[in-house]
Enzyme design. Structure first.
Site, PDB file in Angstrom:
ATOM      1  N   PHE A   8       0.507  -3.850  -5.069  1.00  0.00           N
ATOM      2  CA  PHE A   8       1.508  -3.046  -5.767  1.00  0.00           C
ATOM      3  C   PHE A   8       0.863  -2.115  -6.784  1.00  0.00           C
ATOM      4  CE2 PHE A   8       4.426  -6.528  -4.579  1.00  0.00           C
ATOM      5  CZ  PHE A   8       5.558  -5.807  -4.208  1.00  0.00           C
ATOM      6  N   ASP A   9       1.302  -0.877  -6.796  1.00  0.00           N
ATOM      7  CA  ASP A   9       1.057  -0.004  -7.934  1.00  0.00           C
ATOM      8  C   ASP A   9       1.933  -0.512  -9.080  1.00  0.00           C
ATOM      9  OD1 ASP A   9       0.350   2.410  -9.422  1.00  0.00           O
ATOM     10  OD2 ASP A   9       2.375   3.106  -8.942  1.00  0.00           O
ATOM     11  N   VAL A  10       1.646  -0.088 -10.305  1.00  0.00           N
ATOM     12  CA  VAL A  10       2.445  -0.531 -11.450  1.00  0.00           C
ATOM     13  C   VAL A  10       3.429   0.537 -11.904  1.00  0.00           C
ATOM     14  CG1 VAL A  10       2.385  -1.210 -13.884  1.00  0.00           C
ATOM     15  CG2 VAL A  10       0.745  -2.182 -12.297  1.00  0.00           C
ATOM     16  N   ASP A 180       4.360   4.720  -5.683  1.00  0.00           N
ATOM     17  CA  ASP A 180       5.212   5.907  -5.768  1.00  0.00           C
ATOM     18  C   ASP A 180       4.448   7.218  -5.590  1.00  0.00           C
ATOM     19  OD1 ASP A 180       4.085   5.333  -8.519  1.00  0.00           O
ATOM     20  OD2 ASP A 180       5.039   7.268  -8.891  1.00  0.00           O
TER      21      ASP A 180
END
Length: 229
Positions: A8-10, A180
């Site tokens: 996951f990106d944050v 995103d």
């Protein structure tokens, strides 16, 4: 289940960076006697910051330089006599305390408990560690890979090598990256040969020629991606 590891990106994937950034900027400007600083200078700041983050992705600058340079350029443009390095430190201090979950983040992570979950994020180690550690997601991830610590930033191959080494991953086919940013998360995943899921809550037009494996507009939709496979 095809995917055993979800990266996951944050920012603007699990945590709402837009809110965090604005609140931290306001508190920093307030400390320097500029209560309307966000209203007066945010547009300029965003333009400058966007250019520098893109240069970071391209390897044309480093994170430490970016942190100070964005404020140096901003204050020069608006003829403000503020020490950019000092302001940057104050801003990052406030940013590290801003924690706002994206809708569905907790539910998705809880429902993906059968997968190995990890973070792969561009950013300052102290800030990202503090924000993730202070969130309800603090005990969710097997590893938190942060670009400043890794020595490489997405989309560079080096940060993925670092992550795969930390997680002892040998099969790229079992890994999915969710983020995103087309130019950072998705391009990085494509270049590394892993599947990608573009989180696009504002349904932005993709005119960059970067093609994610999947696209979702709600984080909870990630469950359909994983479960349908």
């Amino acid at each position: 289940m095809k995917y055993e590891v979800i990266l996951f990106d944050v920012d603007d994937t699990l945590l709402d960076f837009s809110i965090s950034e604005k609140r931290a900027l306001h508190r920093a400007f307030l400390e320097f006697g500029l209560p309307t600083g966000v209203k007066d200078y945010e547009a300029s700041y965003q333009e400058i910051s966007k250019v520098l983050w893109r240069e970071l992705e391209q390897g044309l600058t480093n994170l430490s330089e970016l942190g100070v340079e964005r404020f140096k350029r901003l204050f020069l443009k608006h003829e403000l006599e503020i020490h950019a390095e000092v302001f940057s430190g104050v801003y990052l201090g406030y940013l590290s305390k801003e924690i706002h979950l994206i809708q569905g983040a907790m539910e998705v992570c809880e429902n993906l408990a059968d997968c190995r979950l990890a973070i792969i994020t561009n950013g300052f180690t102290d800030v990202q560690t503090s924000r993730i550690g202070g969130s309800p997601l603090s005990n969710t991830f097997e590893h938190i890979i942060i670009s400043q610590e890794a020595g490489f930033q997405k989309p560079a191959k080096g940060i993925f090598d670092y992550a795969f080494s930390k997680l002892q991953i040998t099969d790229k086919a079992k890994v999915l990256i969710v983020g995103d940013s087309l130019t950072s998360d998705i391009q990085g995943g494509i270049d590394y040969g892993i599947d990608t899921c573009w989180f696009n809550p504002h349904q932005k037009e993709n005119n960059l020629g970067i093609k994610p494996t999947y696209e979702i507009c709600k984080l909870i939709d990630l469950m359909q991606v994983v479960e349908n496979i």
